[in-house]
Design an enzyme around this catalytic site. Structure first.
Site, mmCIF file in Angstrom:
data_model
loop_
_atom_site.group_PDB
_atom_site.id
_atom_site.type_symbol
_atom_site.label_atom_id
_atom_site.label_comp_id
_atom_site.label_asym_id
_atom_site.label_seq_id
_atom_site.Cartn_x
_atom_site.Cartn_y
_atom_site.Cartn_z
ATOM 1 N NE ARG A 107 -17.564 -6.066 13.806
ATOM 2 C CZ ARG A 107 -17.880 -5.418 12.650
ATOM 3 N NH1 ARG A 107 -16.942 -4.503 12.050
ATOM 4 N NH2 ARG A 107 -18.712 -5.253 12.380
ATOM 5 C CB CYS A 117 -1.815 3.782 8.261
ATOM 6 S SG CYS A 117 -2.771 4.694 6.768
ATOM 7 C CB CYS A 129 -18.051 -0.234 9.322
ATOM 8 S SG CYS A 129 -17.167 -1.192 10.309
ATOM 9 C CB CYS A 146 -0.964 0.054 1.417
ATOM 10 S SG CYS A 146 -1.849 1.324 1.195
ATOM 11 C CB CYS A 159 -18.357 -5.219 5.429
ATOM 12 S SG CYS A 159 -17.695 -3.924 6.167
ATOM 13 C CB CYS A 170 -15.554 -7.501 6.647
ATOM 14 S SG CYS A 170 -16.597 -7.509 7.833
ATOM 15 C CB CYS A 230 -0.782 -0.293 8.093
ATOM 16 S SG CYS A 230 -1.702 -1.528 7.128
HETATM 17 N N1 SAM Z 1 -6.619 0.494 3.171
HETATM 18 C C1 SAM Z 1 -7.817 0.694 3.719
HETATM 19 C C2 SAM Z 1 -7.942 1.856 4.517
HETATM 20 O O1 SAM Z 1 -6.921 2.083 5.171
HETATM 21 O O2 SAM Z 1 -8.997 2.273 4.683
HETATM 22 C C3 SAM Z 1 -8.608 -0.575 4.279
HETATM 23 C C4 SAM Z 1 -7.707 -1.679 5.031
HETATM 24 S S1 SAM Z 1 -7.175 -0.944 6.401
HETATM 25 C C5 SAM Z 1 -6.027 -2.253 7.095
HETATM 26 C C6 SAM Z 1 -8.441 -1.027 7.789
HETATM 27 C C7 SAM Z 1 -8.253 -0.511 9.053
HETATM 28 O O3 SAM Z 1 -7.514 -1.409 9.814
HETATM 29 C C8 SAM Z 1 -7.358 0.745 9.342
HETATM 30 O O4 SAM Z 1 -8.223 1.974 9.085
HETATM 31 C C9 SAM Z 1 -7.184 0.735 10.873
HETATM 32 O O5 SAM Z 1 -7.940 1.321 11.442
HETATM 33 C C10 SAM Z 1 -7.098 -0.780 11.166
HETATM 34 N N2 SAM Z 1 -5.627 -1.610 11.323
HETATM 35 C C11 SAM Z 1 -4.605 -1.568 10.362
HETATM 36 N N3 SAM Z 1 -3.672 -2.118 10.884
HETATM 37 C C12 SAM Z 1 -3.943 -2.337 12.396
HETATM 38 C C13 SAM Z 1 -3.092 -2.814 13.435
HETATM 39 N N4 SAM Z 1 -1.919 -3.058 13.354
HETATM 40 N N5 SAM Z 1 -3.589 -2.541 14.575
HETATM 41 C C14 SAM Z 1 -5.072 -2.355 14.653
HETATM 42 N N6 SAM Z 1 -5.734 -1.930 13.530
HETATM 43 C C15 SAM Z 1 -5.226 -1.772 12.329
HETATM 44 FE FE1 SF4 Z 2 -2.984 1.202 3.438
HETATM 45 FE FE2 SF4 Z 2 -2.651 -0.100 5.876
HETATM 46 FE FE3 SF4 Z 2 -3.298 2.690 5.552
HETATM 47 FE FE4 SF4 Z 2 -5.336 0.731 4.768
HETATM 48 S S1 SF4 Z 2 -4.348 1.180 6.786
HETATM 49 S S2 SF4 Z 2 -4.407 2.816 3.659
HETATM 50 S S3 SF4 Z 2 -3.876 -0.746 3.960
HETATM 51 S S4 SF4 Z 2 -1.233 1.541 4.800
#
Ligand code: SAM
Ligand code: SF4
Ligand code: DTB
Length: 319
Positions: free
Chosen positions: A265, A62, A193, A58, A133, A102, A65
């Site tokens: 959730r 974030c 959500c 990606c 979802c 989901c 992530c």
């Molecule tokens: N890429 C898309 C986005 O960011 O909207 C969808 C997938 S993203 C992985 C979905 C959510 O997963 C993120 O917004 C975050 O809140 C959660 N998430 C990701 N990594 C995480 C982690 N290590 N621990 C807890 N929640 C996490």
């Molecule tokens: Fe990409 Fe992870 Fe951020 Fe979703 S949460 S936009 S998968 S870096």
């Protein structure tokens, strides 16, 4: 007009939520349990299953992530799965009792041809009689409408943290970008959500700010995932101090009180939580979980463990 548009939200300030979080724990829990009982059967739990339909690589940054391309986390990037392979997983999830399927993709936002494929997946999940979802990143109004036309029930897009702490975690998209996507989803008539993550080094004011931001959306999200950070080696937040279990329960309770009719959730982080902490979360108003061995890339609480926990607590899946 979808029914959810008729419900208007009460406004919660950050100070209001901070005052809730600061209540003596028994008082906070009692208030949350009372609100929960007025709106839900406290012995029932909504079960969702999660599948990563496009993993890793990606472009976003974030800080929590494991799927961000910029971090060395050992996650292998993959292409979007084929529709039939996704539907096979959906059928298996249905057999294990999941009511909602989901699908998550590690995108900043979907490309049009990928969105068409996801629409086929959504239609296929619906045809199985399950709720659908997806979480695909930022959406335009037109993209949200396309998903709605395919029959999508819920779109997951998190605010993640308070507006003030947000910039310490993510730089490649703004809080306003997220609010705009949530607006597009809501306007298309898709259920929202939307939740966040705690345990990212934020303080109690930030937790209050997150809950206040969620509860003060023009219409409250139908579903509110509260994630405890899964600290993954290689991400900037790998060494974040884990949140205290009682503080986590306080956040769940505040979500329940401020968003009485929403499903709250208990999302990422259950694998590291004791049965007692999870039980307190359910008492505080959490009434939904992700069930299955994996979240997107990290481990979830195991299926046999969940089954034993529900049996101990006398809790049952919502039919
Ligand atoms: N890429 C898309 C986005 O960011 O909207 C969808 C997938 S993203 C992985 C979905 C959510 O997963 C993120 O917004 C975050 O809140 C959660 N998430 C990701 N990594 C995480 C982690 N290590 N621990 C807890 N929640 C996490
Ligand atoms: Fe990409 Fe992870 Fe951020 Fe979703 S949460 S936009 S998968 S870096
Ligand atoms: C949400 O709020 N939590 C889920 C779901 N929405 C998509 C994702 C949790 C991901 C945890 C880290 C991982 O497994 O990669």
């Amino acid at each position: 007009m979808p029914e959810s548009h008729i419900v208007t939200n009460s406004r919660w300030s950050r100070d209001d939520v901070a005052a809730l979080l600061a209540l003596p724990f028994p008082e906070l829990l009692f208030r949350a349990m009372s609100v929960h009982r007025e709106n839900f059967d406290p012995a029932r739990i909504q079960i969702s299953t999660l599948l990563s339909i496009k993993t890793g690589g990606c472009p976003e940054d974030c800080g929590y992530c494991p799927q961000a391309a910029g971090y060395e986390t050992g996650t292998t990037a993959s292409k979007l799965m084929a529709v039939e392979a996704v539907l096979k997983e959906a059928r298996a999830a249905k057999e294990k009792g999941a009511a909602r399927f989901c699908m998550g993709a590690a995108w900043r936002s979907p490309k049009e041809h990928d969105l068409d494929t996801v629409c086929e997946m959504v239609a296929g999940v619906k045809a199985l009689g399950m709720e659908s979802c997806v979480t695909l990143g930022m959406l335009s109004a037109g993209q949200a409408q396309k998903l709605k036309d395919a029959g999508l029930d819920y779109y997951n897009h998190n605010l993640d943290t308070s507006p003030e702490y947000y910039g310490k975690v993510i730089s490649t998209r703004t809080y306003q970008d997220r609010l705009d996507t949530l607006g597009a989803v809501r306007d298309a008539g898709i259920n929202v959500c939307c939740g966040g993550i705690v345990g990212m080094g934020e303080d109690e004011t930030d937790r209050a700010g997150l809950i206040a931001a969620l509860a003060s959306l023009p219409v409250p999200p139908e579903s509110v995932p509260i994630n405890a950070l899964v600290a993954v080696e290689g991400t900037p937040l790998a060494k974040a101090e884990p949140i205290d279990a009682i503080d986590f329960v306080r956040v769940v309770a505040a979500a329940r009180i401020t968003m009485p009719k929403s499903y709250v959730r208990l999302s990422a982080g259950r694998e590291a939580m004791s049965d007692e902490a999870q039980a307190l979360c359910f008492m505080a108003g959490a009434n939904s979980i992700f069930h299955g061995e994996k979240l997107l890339t990290t481990k979830n609480a195991t299926v046999p463990h969940d089954e034993a926990l529900f049996a101990k607590l006398g809790m049952q899946p919502e039919s």
